[in-house]
Design a protein around this motif. Structure first.
Motif, PDB file in Angstrom:
ATOM      1  N   ALA A  35       0.836  -1.202   0.000  1.00 16.98           N
ATOM      2  CA  ALA A  35       0.000   0.000   0.000  1.00 16.98           C
ATOM      3  C   ALA A  35       0.870   1.251   0.000  1.00 16.98           C
ATOM      4  CB  ALA A  35      -0.939  -0.013   1.206  1.00 16.98           C
ATOM      5  N   ALA A  36       1.916   1.247   0.824  1.00 14.09           N
ATOM      6  CA  ALA A  36       2.798   2.409   0.886  1.00 14.09           C
ATOM      7  C   ALA A  36       3.436   2.667  -0.473  1.00 14.09           C
ATOM      8  CB  ALA A  36       3.867   2.191   1.956  1.00 14.09           C
ATOM      9  N   LEU A  37       3.908   1.616  -1.134  1.00 13.50           N
ATOM     10  CA  LEU A  37       4.539   1.780  -2.441  1.00 13.50           C
ATOM     11  C   LEU A  37       3.530   2.283  -3.464  1.00 13.50           C
ATOM     12  CD1 LEU A  37       6.825  -1.384  -2.569  1.00 13.50           C
ATOM     13  CD2 LEU A  37       7.504   1.004  -2.338  1.00 13.50           C
ATOM     14  N   ALA A  38       2.297   1.804  -3.397  1.00 15.78           N
ATOM     15  CA  ALA A  38       1.275   2.238  -4.350  1.00 15.78           C
ATOM     16  C   ALA A  38       0.979   3.722  -4.176  1.00 15.78           C
ATOM     17  CB  ALA A  38       0.003   1.408  -4.158  1.00 15.78           C
ATOM     18  N   ILE A  39       0.869   4.161  -2.935  1.00 15.14           N
ATOM     19  CA  ILE A  39       0.574   5.576  -2.699  1.00 15.14           C
ATOM     20  C   ILE A  39       1.757   6.441  -3.096  1.00 15.14           C
ATOM     21  CG2 ILE A  39       0.123   7.294  -0.926  1.00 15.14           C
ATOM     22  CD1 ILE A  39      -1.682   5.397   0.417  1.00 15.14           C
ATOM     23  N   ILE A  40       2.964   6.003  -2.735  1.00 11.95           N
ATOM     24  CA  ILE A  40       4.150   6.776  -3.088  1.00 11.95           C
ATOM     25  C   ILE A  40       4.251   6.921  -4.603  1.00 11.95           C
ATOM     26  CG2 ILE A  40       6.668   6.665  -3.139  1.00 11.95           C
ATOM     27  CD1 ILE A  40       6.564   5.651  -0.263  1.00 11.95           C
ATOM     28  N   ALA A  41       3.875   5.864  -5.329  1.00 11.81           N
ATOM     29  CA  ALA A  41       3.917   5.932  -6.787  1.00 11.81           C
ATOM     30  C   ALA A  41       2.980   7.020  -7.303  1.00 11.81           C
ATOM     31  CB  ALA A  41       3.539   4.577  -7.389  1.00 11.81           C
ATOM     32  N   ARG A  42       1.918   7.290  -6.563  1.00 18.70           N
ATOM     33  CA  ARG A  42       0.988   8.347  -6.988  1.00 18.70           C
ATOM     34  C   ARG A  42       1.426   9.715  -6.497  1.00 18.70           C
ATOM     35  NH1 ARG A  42      -4.629   6.515  -8.946  1.00 18.70           N
ATOM     36  NH2 ARG A  42      -4.499   4.263  -8.758  1.00 18.70           N
ATOM     37  N   VAL A  43       2.146   9.736  -5.395  1.00 17.35           N
ATOM     38  CA  VAL A  43       2.577  11.018  -4.838  1.00 17.35           C
ATOM     39  C   VAL A  43       3.790  11.555  -5.603  1.00 17.35           C
ATOM     40  CG1 VAL A  43       3.621  12.081  -2.811  1.00 17.35           C
ATOM     41  CG2 VAL A  43       1.595  10.645  -2.560  1.00 17.35           C
ATOM     42  N   LEU A  44       4.632  10.655  -6.094  1.00 19.20           N
ATOM     43  CA  LEU A  44       5.850  11.067  -6.784  1.00 19.20           C
ATOM     44  C   LEU A  44       5.600  12.099  -7.876  1.00 19.20           C
ATOM     45  CD1 LEU A  44       8.130   7.902  -7.057  1.00 19.20           C
ATOM     46  CD2 LEU A  44       8.571  10.066  -5.884  1.00 19.20           C
ATOM     47  N   PRO A  45       4.709  11.821  -8.847  1.00 25.34           N
ATOM     48  CA  PRO A  45       4.484  12.830  -9.894  1.00 25.34           C
ATOM     49  C   PRO A  45       3.924  14.140  -9.354  1.00 25.34           C
ATOM     50  CG  PRO A  45       2.911  11.023 -10.057  1.00 25.34           C
ATOM     51  CD  PRO A  45       3.949  10.595  -9.087  1.00 25.34           C
ATOM     52  N   THR A  46       3.294  14.072  -8.183  1.00 26.80           N
ATOM     53  CA  THR A  46       2.784  15.300  -7.572  1.00 26.80           C
ATOM     54  C   THR A  46       3.921  16.172  -7.051  1.00 26.80           C
ATOM     55  OG1 THR A  46       0.757  14.160  -6.924  1.00 26.80           O
ATOM     56  CG2 THR A  46       1.282  16.199  -5.761  1.00 26.80           C
ATOM     57  N   LEU A  47       4.964  15.532  -6.535  1.00 32.56           N
ATOM     58  CA  LEU A  47       6.090  16.278  -5.977  1.00 32.56           C
ATOM     59  C   LEU A  47       7.097  16.677  -7.057  1.00 32.56           C
ATOM     60  CD1 LEU A  47       6.740  14.334  -2.651  1.00 32.56           C
ATOM     61  CD2 LEU A  47       5.689  16.587  -2.944  1.00 32.56           C
ATOM     62  N   GLN A  48       7.016  16.002  -8.192  1.00 31.09           N
ATOM     63  CA  GLN A  48       8.005  16.238  -9.246  1.00 31.09           C
ATOM     64  C   GLN A  48       8.061  17.698  -9.708  1.00 31.09           C
ATOM     65  OE1 GLN A  48       7.638  13.295 -12.287  1.00 31.09           O
ATOM     66  NE2 GLN A  48       9.611  13.761 -13.239  1.00 31.09           N
ATOM     67  N   PRO A  49       6.914  18.349  -9.923  1.00 28.46           N
ATOM     68  CA  PRO A  49       6.978  19.762 -10.343  1.00 28.46           C
ATOM     69  C   PRO A  49       7.726  20.637  -9.337  1.00 28.46           C
ATOM     70  CG  PRO A  49       4.751  18.909 -10.621  1.00 28.46           C
ATOM     71  CD  PRO A  49       5.521  17.856  -9.891  1.00 28.46           C
ATOM     72  N   HIS A  50       7.724  20.230  -8.075  1.00 26.92           N
ATOM     73  CA  HIS A  50       8.428  21.005  -7.050  1.00 26.92           C
ATOM     74  C   HIS A  50       9.867  20.521  -6.871  1.00 26.92           C
ATOM     75  CE1 HIS A  50       4.480  22.628  -5.955  1.00 26.92           C
ATOM     76  NE2 HIS A  50       4.027  21.401  -5.976  1.00 26.92           N
ATOM     77  N   ASP A  51      10.259  19.537  -7.705  1.00 23.40           N
ATOM     78  CA  ASP A  51      11.612  18.993  -7.632  1.00 23.40           C
ATOM     79  C   ASP A  51      11.918  18.483  -6.225  1.00 23.40           C
ATOM     80  OD1 ASP A  51      14.063  18.182  -8.499  1.00 23.40           O
ATOM     81  OD2 ASP A  51      15.010  20.144  -8.324  1.00 23.40           O
ATOM     82  N   LEU A  52      10.955  17.770  -5.672  1.00 16.32           N
ATOM     83  CA  LEU A  52      11.127  17.209  -4.328  1.00 16.32           C
ATOM     84  C   LEU A  52      10.905  15.700  -4.368  1.00 16.32           C
ATOM     85  CD1 LEU A  52       9.139  19.709  -2.039  1.00 16.32           C
ATOM     86  CD2 LEU A  52      11.614  19.404  -2.119  1.00 16.32           C
ATOM     87  N   ARG A  53      11.796  14.972  -3.689  1.00 17.58           N
ATOM     88  CA  ARG A  53      11.531  13.557  -3.459  1.00 17.58           C
ATOM     89  C   ARG A  53      10.703  13.425  -2.190  1.00 17.58           C
ATOM     90  NH1 ARG A  53      17.442  11.408  -3.376  1.00 17.58           N
ATOM     91  NH2 ARG A  53      17.679  13.491  -2.520  1.00 17.58           N
ATOM     92  N   VAL A  54      10.235  12.214  -1.937  1.00 16.61           N
ATOM     93  CA  VAL A  54       9.348  12.014  -0.793  1.00 16.61           C
ATOM     94  C   VAL A  54      10.044  12.381   0.516  1.00 16.61           C
ATOM     95  CG1 VAL A  54       8.030  10.308   0.515  1.00 16.61           C
ATOM     96  CG2 VAL A  54       8.008  10.242  -1.971  1.00 16.61           C
ATOM     97  N   VAL A  55      11.285  11.909   0.663  1.00 21.10           N
ATOM     98  CA  VAL A  55      11.993  12.187   1.913  1.00 21.10           C
ATOM     99  C   VAL A  55      12.261  13.676   2.045  1.00 21.10           C
ATOM    100  CG1 VAL A  55      13.782  11.248   3.386  1.00 21.10           C
ATOM    101  CG2 VAL A  55      13.207  10.094   1.268  1.00 21.10           C
TER     102      VAL A  55
END
Lengths: 165, 165
Positions: A35-55
Motif C-alpha cells: 500500500a505504501a509503495l502504491a501511494i508513493i507511486a501516486r505522490v511522486l508525480p505530484t512532488l516532481q513539479p516542485h523537484d522534491l523527493r518524498v523524503v
DNA sequence: TATTGTTATACTCTATAACTATA
DNA sequence: TATAGTTATAGAGTATAACAATA
C-alpha cells in the motif's frame, strides 16, 4: 491459508490464473508495504513539479512546522540516520529552501528554518500531496481513512519498545 | 492541521517536546510506510536464523505455493523487476532451496520448484513469520487485523489502474 | 513482432565506523 | 564521558538498456 505444496501440475507460462499469494496477503507487513509503495507511486508525480523527493518533502515539512528544530530531532522524528540527513539538508539549503542558524545555548547544534521560498514550496507541495492522498490514491472515505490511520499508528508507535533502528 | 509557520522560538537541542509531525501523520502513505518498516524490523530477526531476507522469503513462499511458476509470474506477483529476480533466484538455487526445470510447451520459460529442503525452510520460516505478525509485531486483535488488511488491500489493488511500475 | 530470461550498469536508499567540536 | 554534526564508505534495493533464444 492453503497448503504449501499442493503438487499441482505445472502452470502455463502466461495468460494463466493469478498465482496463490494468500499467505503473504495475510501479513500486515506485506500489505502495508504494498500500500505504501502504491501511494508513493501516486505522490511522486505530484512532488516532481516542485523537484522534491518524498523524503525531501518530509524533511521540509517537519522543518516548516517546527522552526529551529535541530538535525537530530528531524532524524528522530522521521527515523532517518544522521549521516543520511546531511546530504538531504545540503541540497535543500543549496536550493534556498532551508537555512541553518546558530543555536542559542548549544554551539554544537544548529537551528533549521525554512526560507520564504521554502515556505512557499512546502505549502504548495503539502496541498498537492493532501489532494492526491484524499482523492485519487486511496479509494476510501473519510471514516475509513481515519480507521486505517489509527490502526497503522498503533503498529509503528506500538505499546512498548520502539523500532530497532 | 496546524499553521506552517507559527514563528515560535527556537527549540531546545534535546530533551524537549516532540516535534509537530501532524501533517505527515494525516497521510496514509506516511503511516503505511512507517508501519511496514516497523513490522519488517521485527520480522528480520525471525528470518535471520533461516538466512533469508524479506524478499527472499517472499519469493520462496510464492514458489512453494505455486510449483512450476515462471520467473515472469513471480515478478508480476511480487512487483519485482525481472533483472532483479535473477540474483535472488541464483542464490536460492545455490543454497539448494529452489530448482529450475524445463517448462513444458515453452522452451523459453523455466518452471520454478522448491526442493525438499526448500520446502522445509519455507514452512519453518512461514510459521515463524506468522507468529511474529500476529503476536508481537502488531498490537491488534484478530478483528482489527482483518479490518486493517482489507483497507490496505483496497489501496494497492485499487479499483482502477494498477501501480506505475 | 513480442516475450522469457539474462547481463551489465546506474542510481537511490540505508547502514556503520570514525572524526571534530562542543557539552 | 556523551552528544551534534559531519565525512567516507559499504551494502541493499530499485531502475533502464540491451542482448540471445524462443514464441
Amino acid at each position: 491459508m492453503r497448503g504449501v505444496n499442493a503438487r499441482c501440475p505445472p502452470r502455463a507460462a502466461s495468460g494463466a490464473a493469478p498465482p496463490d499469494t494468500s499467505f503473504l496477503e495475510s501479513l500486515i507487513g506485506y500489505n502495508a508495504r504494498r500500500a505504501a509503495l502504491a501511494i508513493i507511486a501516486r505522490v511522486l508525480p505530484t512532488l516532481q513539479p516542485h523537484d522534491l523527493r518524498v523524503v525531501e518533502f518530509s524533511v521540509l515539512t517537519v522543518i516548516a512546522h517546527n522552526p529551529g528544530i535541530t538535525s537530530r530531532q528531524v532524524c528522530a522524528a522521521l527515523d532517518i540516520l544522521p549521516p543520511n540527513l546531511v546530504g538531504l539538508l545540503r541540497r535543500l539549503e543549496q536550493r534556498g529552501l532551508v537555512e541553518k542558524r546558530a543555536h542559542p545555548g548549544d554551539r554544537r547544534a544548529q537551528g533549521l528554518y525554512v526560507t520564504a521560498q521554502g515556505e512557499q514550496v512546502q505549502r504548495q507541495a503539502q496541498q498537492a500531496v493532501a489532494a492526491v492522498e484524499t482523492d485519487e490514491a486511496t479509494h476510501l472515505n473519510a471514516a475509513e481513512r481515519a480507521t486505517l490511520i489509527a490502526l497503522l499508528r498503533r503498529i509503528y508507535q506500538g505499546n512498548g519498545a520502539g523500532t530497532t533502528r
